[in-house]
Design a protein around this motif. Sequence first.
Motif, PDB file in Angstrom:
ATOM      1  N   ILE A  40       0.830  -1.156   0.138  1.00  0.00           N
ATOM      2  CA  ILE A  40       0.446   0.244  -0.203  1.00  0.00           C
ATOM      3  C   ILE A  40       0.548   1.403  -0.424  1.00  0.00           C
ATOM      4  O   ILE A  40       2.044   1.490   0.585  1.00  0.00           O
ATOM      5  CB  ILE A  40      -0.926   0.217   0.963  1.00  0.00           C
ATOM      6  N   LEU A  41       0.668   2.498  -1.263  1.00  0.00           N
ATOM      7  CA  LEU A  41       1.098   3.643  -0.828  1.00  0.00           C
ATOM      8  C   LEU A  41       0.152   4.252  -0.219  1.00  0.00           C
ATOM      9  O   LEU A  41      -1.159   4.406  -0.880  1.00  0.00           O
ATOM     10  CB  LEU A  41       1.996   3.889  -2.487  1.00  0.00           C
ATOM     11  N   ALA A  42       0.788   5.191   0.388  1.00  0.00           N
ATOM     12  CA  ALA A  42      -0.217   5.902   0.949  1.00  0.00           C
ATOM     13  C   ALA A  42       0.259   8.109   0.596  1.00  0.00           C
ATOM     14  O   ALA A  42       1.766   8.220   0.498  1.00  0.00           O
ATOM     15  CB  ALA A  42      -0.420   6.164   2.441  1.00  0.00           C
ATOM     16  N   THR A  43      -0.356   8.552   0.283  1.00  0.00           N
ATOM     17  CA  THR A  43      -0.319   9.954   0.016  1.00  0.00           C
ATOM     18  C   THR A  43      -0.728  10.566   0.615  1.00  0.00           C
ATOM     19  O   THR A  43      -1.757  11.026   0.856  1.00  0.00           O
ATOM     20  CB  THR A  43      -0.053  10.412  -1.488  1.00  0.00           C
ATOM     21  N   GLY A  44       0.274  11.703   1.232  1.00  0.00           N
ATOM     22  CA  GLY A  44      -1.102  13.111   2.210  1.00  0.00           C
ATOM     23  C   GLY A  44      -0.815  13.966   1.760  1.00  0.00           C
ATOM     24  O   GLY A  44       0.459  14.220   1.096  1.00  0.00           O
ATOM     25  N   SER A  45      -1.771  15.354   2.234  1.00  0.00           N
ATOM     26  CA  SER A  45      -1.596  17.011   0.861  1.00  0.00           C
ATOM     27  C   SER A  45      -1.994  17.749   2.130  1.00  0.00           C
ATOM     28  O   SER A  45      -2.529  17.428   3.268  1.00  0.00           O
ATOM     29  CB  SER A  45      -2.964  16.772  -0.124  1.00  0.00           C
ATOM     30  N   SER A  46      -1.489  18.587   1.539  1.00  0.00           N
ATOM     31  CA  SER A  46      -2.039  20.415   2.635  1.00  0.00           C
ATOM     32  C   SER A  46      -3.532  20.554   2.396  1.00  0.00           C
ATOM     33  O   SER A  46      -3.873  20.900   2.994  1.00  0.00           O
ATOM     34  CB  SER A  46      -1.696  21.275   1.969  1.00  0.00           C
ATOM     35  N   ASP A  47      -4.301  20.018   1.180  1.00  0.00           N
ATOM     36  CA  ASP A  47      -5.342  19.445   1.459  1.00  0.00           C
ATOM     37  C   ASP A  47      -6.010  19.251   2.692  1.00  0.00           C
ATOM     38  O   ASP A  47      -7.710  18.192   2.470  1.00  0.00           O
ATOM     39  CB  ASP A  47      -6.165  19.702  -0.082  1.00  0.00           C
ATOM     40  N   VAL A  59      -5.593  11.812   2.736  1.00  0.00           N
ATOM     41  CA  VAL A  59      -4.723  11.044   3.151  1.00  0.00           C
ATOM     42  C   VAL A  59      -5.421  10.044   2.492  1.00  0.00           C
ATOM     43  O   VAL A  59      -6.458   9.146   2.056  1.00  0.00           O
ATOM     44  CB  VAL A  59      -4.412  10.203   4.067  1.00  0.00           C
ATOM     45  N   PHE A  60      -5.074   9.601   0.570  1.00  0.00           N
ATOM     46  CA  PHE A  60      -5.246   8.784  -0.398  1.00  0.00           C
ATOM     47  C   PHE A  60      -4.147   8.271   0.019  1.00  0.00           C
ATOM     48  O   PHE A  60      -3.077   7.753   0.288  1.00  0.00           O
ATOM     49  CB  PHE A  60      -5.058   9.476  -1.773  1.00  0.00           C
ATOM     50  N   PHE A  61      -5.272   6.569  -0.676  1.00  0.00           N
ATOM     51  CA  PHE A  61      -4.508   5.460  -0.432  1.00  0.00           C
ATOM     52  C   PHE A  61      -4.161   4.059  -1.701  1.00  0.00           C
ATOM     53  O   PHE A  61      -4.849   4.886  -2.735  1.00  0.00           O
ATOM     54  CB  PHE A  61      -4.774   3.894   0.499  1.00  0.00           C
ATOM     55  N   PHE A  62      -2.906   3.754  -2.199  1.00  0.00           N
ATOM     56  CA  PHE A  62      -3.526   3.239  -3.436  1.00  0.00           C
ATOM     57  C   PHE A  62      -2.625   1.634  -3.226  1.00  0.00           C
ATOM     58  O   PHE A  62      -1.895   0.990  -2.590  1.00  0.00           O
ATOM     59  CB  PHE A  62      -2.044   3.806  -4.548  1.00  0.00           C
ATOM     60  N   ASN A  63      -3.191   0.596  -4.319  1.00  0.00           N
ATOM     61  CA  ASN A  63      -2.994  -0.959  -4.269  1.00  0.00           C
ATOM     62  C   ASN A  63      -1.720  -0.647  -5.237  1.00  0.00           C
ATOM     63  O   ASN A  63      -1.716  -0.045  -6.167  1.00  0.00           O
ATOM     64  CB  ASN A  63      -3.850  -1.176  -4.650  1.00  0.00           C
ATOM     65  N   VAL A  64      -0.535  -0.921  -4.372  1.00  0.00           N
ATOM     66  CA  VAL A  64       0.595  -0.696  -5.145  1.00  0.00           C
ATOM     67  C   VAL A  64       0.832  -2.503  -6.541  1.00  0.00           C
ATOM     68  O   VAL A  64       0.949  -4.181  -5.702  1.00  0.00           O
ATOM     69  CB  VAL A  64       1.850  -1.073  -4.206  1.00  0.00           C
ATOM     70  N   VAL A  94      -5.087   5.087  11.608  1.00  0.00           N
ATOM     71  CA  VAL A  94      -6.181   4.695  11.021  1.00  0.00           C
ATOM     72  C   VAL A  94      -5.391   2.802  10.365  1.00  0.00           C
ATOM     73  O   VAL A  94      -4.025   3.276  10.428  1.00  0.00           O
ATOM     74  CB  VAL A  94      -6.649   5.015   9.758  1.00  0.00           C
ATOM     75  N   PRO A  95      -5.852   1.876  10.673  1.00  0.00           N
ATOM     76  CA  PRO A  95      -5.740   0.645   9.901  1.00  0.00           C
ATOM     77  C   PRO A  95      -5.743   1.014   8.119  1.00  0.00           C
ATOM     78  O   PRO A  95      -5.541   1.846   8.239  1.00  0.00           O
ATOM     79  CB  PRO A  95      -6.440  -0.305  10.259  1.00  0.00           C
ATOM     80  N   CYS A  96      -4.949  -0.179   7.774  1.00  0.00           N
ATOM     81  CA  CYS A  96      -4.222  -0.118   6.225  1.00  0.00           C
ATOM     82  C   CYS A  96      -5.605  -0.634   5.637  1.00  0.00           C
ATOM     83  O   CYS A  96      -5.860  -2.079   6.301  1.00  0.00           O
ATOM     84  CB  CYS A  96      -3.279  -1.503   6.224  1.00  0.00           C
ATOM     85  N   PRO A  97      -6.351   0.515   5.163  1.00  0.00           N
ATOM     86  CA  PRO A  97      -7.450  -0.674   4.120  1.00  0.00           C
ATOM     87  C   PRO A  97      -7.073  -2.150   3.440  1.00  0.00           C
ATOM     88  O   PRO A  97      -5.876  -2.101   3.240  1.00  0.00           O
ATOM     89  CB  PRO A  97      -7.378   0.690   3.411  1.00  0.00           C
ATOM     90  N   ASP A  98      -7.936  -2.514   3.569  1.00  0.00           N
ATOM     91  CA  ASP A  98      -7.464  -3.596   2.600  1.00  0.00           C
ATOM     92  C   ASP A  98      -8.837  -3.478   1.326  1.00  0.00           C
ATOM     93  O   ASP A  98     -10.083  -3.649   1.199  1.00  0.00           O
ATOM     94  CB  ASP A  98      -8.451  -5.282   3.610  1.00  0.00           C
ATOM     95  N   PRO A  99      -7.779  -3.860  -0.200  1.00  0.00           N
ATOM     96  CA  PRO A  99      -9.342  -3.075  -1.230  1.00  0.00           C
ATOM     97  C   PRO A  99      -9.726  -4.309  -1.493  1.00  0.00           C
ATOM     98  O   PRO A  99     -11.384  -4.356  -1.706  1.00  0.00           O
ATOM     99  CB  PRO A  99      -8.261  -3.573  -2.508  1.00  0.00           C
TER     100      PRO A  99
END
Length: 1780
Positions: A526-533, A536-541, A584-589
């Motif tokens: 999992i890749l997490a990206t955070g922003s000033s907006d 936090v977005f999660f992506f499946n690698v 937050v826990p790691c989301p499971d797709p």
Amino acid sequence: MVLALVGMSFCCLATANKTGHWRKKKSAKRLHRTNMYKDHVTTRRQLSTDMYYKYEELYSRPFITPGSDIPENLLNLDHSFGYDCQRRENLQLLDDRTLFFIAGQMIIILDVSTKEQRYLRSCSAAGIGSIGVHPRKDYFAVAEKGNKPLLIVYEYPSIRAYRILREGTERAFCSVNFNSDGSLLASLGSTPDYMLTVWNWREEEVVLRCKAISQEVYRVSFSPYNPGLLTSSGSGHIKFWKMANTFTGLKLEGLIGHFGKTAATDIDGYVELPDGKVVSGSNWGNLLLWDGNTIKVELCRKGGRCCHDGVVQPFALEDGQLMTFGSDGVIRGWDFETIDTAQDSGGSSKFEVEPMNELVVGHHVCLSSIVKSSQPDSNVWFAQDSTGAIWKLDLSFKYTTPDPECLFSFHVGPIKGMDVSKKSHLMATTALDRSVRVFDFLAKTELTCSRFSQGGTALHWAPLTVSQTGSLLVTGFEDGVVRLLELFDPKEVHSYKVDAQLRLKQAFKPHNASVTAMAYECNGKILATGSSDCTVFFFNVGETYEPIGFVSVPGPVEVLEWSPHSHNDNRLLILCQNGHIVEVPCPDPKTLKQTKSYELLELPRRSFSFKSIKSRIKREDEIARRQALNEKRQNERKENQITHEEEELPSIYIPNPPSPLYWGFYSQPGQFWLSMGGYDSGFLYHCKFSDNQDEDPDQHKDEPFDFLVIHNGDDDWICSVTFSSNRQLMLCGMHSGSIRVYPLDPNDHSLTSMRAYWELSIHDSMHGHIRNISCSHDDHFVLTAGDDGNIFSFSLLPPEELQKTFQRKKAKVPSPRVDFENEELAQDIDDPAAHSIETAKQKLEKDRLRQEAERKKSDKRKRLSEIQEMFEKLLKENQELPGHIRLTPTELQLDPRFEELAEIEKAVKVKEVQDQMSWEEEHSRIALNKLQNWVKGSSGSDVLTVFAIHTGHKVSTYNIPALSSVHIQQQCRSVSSSNETAQGERRKSKDQPVKDSSETDEEDVPHTLVTRSLGVKLADRQIERLQKAAEKAKQAQAKIEKRKQEWDKLYAEKPKKNCEDPQDVQAICEAKENIGDLKLKTDKDFTVPKHLRMSADRKKAEMKDLEDNIREKQAEMNRDIWALRDSKLRLVAKLQMQTQKLQRIQSLLPSHLHRCPPPLPAIRPEEIPDKRQRCSRALLDRYRVLREQRFQCIELKNQEVGLLEQLEEEVEELEEADETAKLSCVALEEEEEDKPPEEQEAQLSEETKNSKLLHIQDSLLEKIESSVHQFDKEHLMCLNKLQKLDWKLKLGNLRQLTLYQELLLLKEVDKNEKTLQEKLNIRLKEEKNLTSKLEECQEDLEQKRKDIAKVQEREKAVSKAFRASLGDDKKFEEYLFKVFKKKIKRAKKKEQVGHEENENDSGEDFDDYENWDDDDDESWGTPEGEAAVEECPPDCDPKLFEHILQLRERRLDLEERLAEEKKSADVLERECDMLIKKLKSVQVSRKAAEDDLEQVNREKQQQMNQLDVVVPLCLHQIEFNADGPATSDLSSALVLNRTELQRLQEQVNHLEAEKNQQTEVYSQARQQYTRLVQERKDMSVQIRSLEKLCNQLMMTRFGREVDLEVLQTLSGNRTVEELKQQKLLQEAANAKEIKQWDIKVEKAREVLMGRTKSNTERLLCLNSLFEQKKELEQKLDARQKKIDKQLQDFSRQSDRNEVWRLQELVRKQAQQVETLSTEINLLSRKGGHIVPSSHNQLPPLVSWTKPTVQTHTREAGGPHSNRQDRKAWNVYQQKSGVTK
């Protein structure tokens, strides 16, 4: 032995003076500085040319916690990859291939050819402010930052500290510069003192010092042509300095540059020209040429174009060209001669010039500084590019000139993201300059650089679990885009020369704002990206990254931290900038449900909101300190009973807004560490999530449960943290730009072993905050990146071990993947406004919903259309049914409310349409009005013609043309000028100060004497006497006041000496105005009065007035004709009504009784022109119908003409019908008014009825005839009036023609007249100004003379006081008079001067430095035979002597003030004389200008006299007053009004009578004047005799002259009476007390007599003892002389031996000192420690054979008390004095 010790100390002192190596104590920041000898500045000794400082003792070292075993070389600087390209003048050249610049707290010395770097550290641990190079390139200066920073001059190429300059500024230097020969160095400090200092740097001395200015400064430099001139520039200013040699010494004088009409600008660069001018740049791209301290001209290109686009800086004067560069990346050469001789032309301050040569460096280049190669005749320059580059340029401007070469490329601005490879020694960085760079920090090179559309804000190197080759980079950008970049070695694919390349693998946009943090889950899935907006977005690698979802957080994301493998649960710690933490826990797709949004609302979370506890920590520490202190004070309180007041404890403070969060990381599951900034800095806070997670995270606040103190962290908090792979080193990037390393115990997640640390300052202390710090994969390197744009790599191993460990010289670049070439390039997102992933999904969902709604709407419409068809079919069937069974509409209506609702809805819709069309309607209406007004204005007013009824006369209105635009503008201008005049008068009336009569000088107000009762009771007679005296004084005071008012009134009425009677002045003015100048205008000596002088503007105004008058008369006549037309219309309507009535009457009469009615007048079209322009909607509709019909035909052109004709005919018919209807309506109205009583006609008889009808018929006919006759009469009167007006208008037209001819003539001479008038106005203004200045100066002079008189009076008063103080004692009169008159030296009284910037004398701050030695240089001698120090004579009263000294001080003060006043008066007198001369000169010039203007007016009048003027006259108006027959030629005749001629003849007689009357009045006034003069003389004599008599009486009565008014107003004083009474009582008491004291004195005298006798006996005994003592001393002296003769011979020989031995010892020591000095110099040059073989060995020291003292105490620098040692010391002093 003592002498040897003294000699060794002197030897060490001399050696230290030559080498200059003095040590100073360690500071808190590990600062080692040299401590120079304190007498260095005062003695100004010459420093040795071969004296150097040890760099090892100067540079700042790392701080290590005392008592720890951390090595000093824990981190070793390996390389610098950055460059602060936005710093001013951050590029200097040492030789042809060596550049040096500032990088953080380092000086980087860069070899251009080999790219090798050498480093110099800052000595202050606070940074470096500026650098400069000596003209010969053998020295360079480094100006530091910090508290009292140093300015160090290094020698090149040895890089040794040669000179250290101290106390040049308070905080930091911003610019340094050597003069042309390198003898002087100028330094410029920044805020807060902005101190400009000129140094004699070789002697470490300050030559001059002065505050430059009170705003930001950029640069200072010496003039290359004049060594005494300097220039400084900065924010919105430029200043020109001169080292002037004044009578107080050398001084800095500064002149601030005045921009004048040119807009103020920041000046970064300038060039001094040989003739003293200066060319500077500007913010808008033009050059400014300064001459003195003003702008001579602004230089621009042809057509007003700027010299450069953006900021421009001139930098050199080469080969007759002025070289400039700009922020547009272009270098241009301008002709020096053209610029130097540039002058403003045509009143414009700009001078246009074109460049001779031009070189475009690049399109995205912004040059900020440029330096030239030191090779002679070289055209190579090195340029600093603010966009992150260093360029090599050839400015020879030839055809063979090579292109600009970019030598180095760097990041620009703060480094936002940095990470290292998990497999190789590679580093990647990104910044807001839109670039991503990859470095090989093992080979110390940059591998590749890729640029994108937006700036980078975050970077993360994917772990090996994601990319086994370590080739994947994840980069976030400021537009919210995340790009996956793949690093590979292109040599394995293509034959490229580059070592590495970056390729875009995938781009997606999860955020709408900048990406601030990215992190992979520990397994890399999992890749997490955070922003000033705040998301936090999660992506499946995978091969492609698929979005999972996002969570919203309470603030902008700062750090993302995944839980390590040691934790059971895989969780993400989200740290927000505002102090909120979310887990937050790691989301499971697989378990997530598909929703309409990517937001993961069902994902559980825990939150923590930081609450400040710093104030509570300080409070608890204070409580503990006080408790410990109270325990110590308990015993004191018990024993001494001392009480101590308790101070108030520190309050609890919660910062608002909360402190920012900078970093955080896990310690244990559910627990984490936080580093806060701002108020909460100085601690690491240990926090955990609370159990109560139901509250609102914005309202709930959590406190840390533990904390760690960060040493020196209150203002220097931790910005970034990283750990070594074994977690035994915790590396922190600090806010101050320093690296801090904490050694930790293994597995110490609670940081209990975090105590000692190692810290090194490396980045800039002001703006070099370390946001990124990382360790290499093998923990051998540490890399830092700061906000100052610098990147440093450090090795954890010493350089020797590092070379042994790494055999390879460069890092391994990942190989490309299989089938890499066959893959398609990923699609990038270049548009910053592109939709994010969530926004795109929401848009798709909205589109789907919109399509679904449209489908449902179409189904509903289809169903409604089917129902409507069915209803229409039923209605049709209903109509076919028989009537008795047919349904009515009411029956068909199901519910009437439906219809009501429909009507209401229709009304609402109609209202909405009206509202929507209201603007269009109003717009059309206004457009129609404008069109109609334009048509009326263009064609003039419609001409109306009114015809008479019976006669053929007609009258027509005047066609008044519309006013021209020029005429309207003149009217508007006149109105505005009148308004402005009124406003100006109102403004002047407001601005006039209101004088308040109540404002008086406080000194003139007499202060009332407040009497105080003494408590003594007065008798009744005394009180009564006091009351009578008070009443009498009050009456006298009132009488005096009344007399004073009468005198004031008389003096106010008294005229001045040269005053004239206002009535006479007014009469003279009236006579001058009314007597008239009867000279003809054709006379040569005719002078045109000022109020009759004509100009073109006045003539235009006269023409305008005439035209307005004509228009007014025409408009008035038009109104009369229109009124006549309206009366005719009413008459026609009335006649028609009467005719109809007549017809009804005649219908009732027999035919033979009928009378023929007169024909009715008709209304012609000329009489109703106002109806031609009327246009109605029916007319427009008819025009539209006719046009449509015509368009159907083929012949369009002819048909169009026919269309207009047909429309006009229809319009005329409609107008006639309307007129007929209108007239009929009017007739009906009047008929109703005059309605005959028809009801009564039926009752009358037939005869009576006929007679009555005949009477009505006759009366109607008479009315008709009389009405027509009356109208014709009115028409005739109007016609006569019109003819008279035509006659007058013709005269007016003739007058207009004359005025126009005069206007043409005036325009020809108006320009010359205006020039002369302006010249005269200037002279009048100058005369007025000079007159006002002269009056002010004379008033000041008069006031100054009064002040001088007052000072002289005070001086006389001081002399009188001196004489009075001497009294009758003449014993010391002569001596005291000398003391009183003596001139002594007095200290200067310095006034406190404010610290404001003075543009004309900015060198005043340096006056104190120049006046230090004034007291020593000047000699104030005293007269011969007198003591310098005055003393009071023995018998003189000390108080009297002190009083005389005070009087002398007052006399000297008054003499100084008198001298100053006289000096000021002389200055004012000279100024008055100068003003009088100027005034006379200006008056002569003004008189000449008036004469020239008068001559022009006379010539203008003569030319106007040549014009012909038409004057229509009747024959009876012409008279011939001359002898002889009348002539037919009247060209030479004078046209004069008869009444005016009669008035002039009568005026002659009147003036004769008035002359005789005035002669009689003058004779009487002369006699009265003679009588009054004689009476005044008699009264003066009488007044003098009375005054003499009064004075004699006062001397007889009072013994002196007194003020009679004061005497009269004296009243009884109760206090005086009380004092008299008290005096009597006190005298009685004193007499009684004196009697008692007389008795006591008698007793004391008897006691004194007895004691005097006893003391006399004791004195006699003492005298005998003194005589015995004297005899004993004489005997001892005789015995001592005998002993001295015996010892004299022995002592002389021993002294000679001792002197010889000491001289030999001193000589040998001098040889040793010389030998040691030579050896030290040789060793300091070569750097070795081997004594050359040519040097002889040192001679042995001679030891003492007979030491006299073994242990003793001696003062430093002086001999002890032993006689023999004293002699040795004297001999040594003599010897050392000779050797010096």
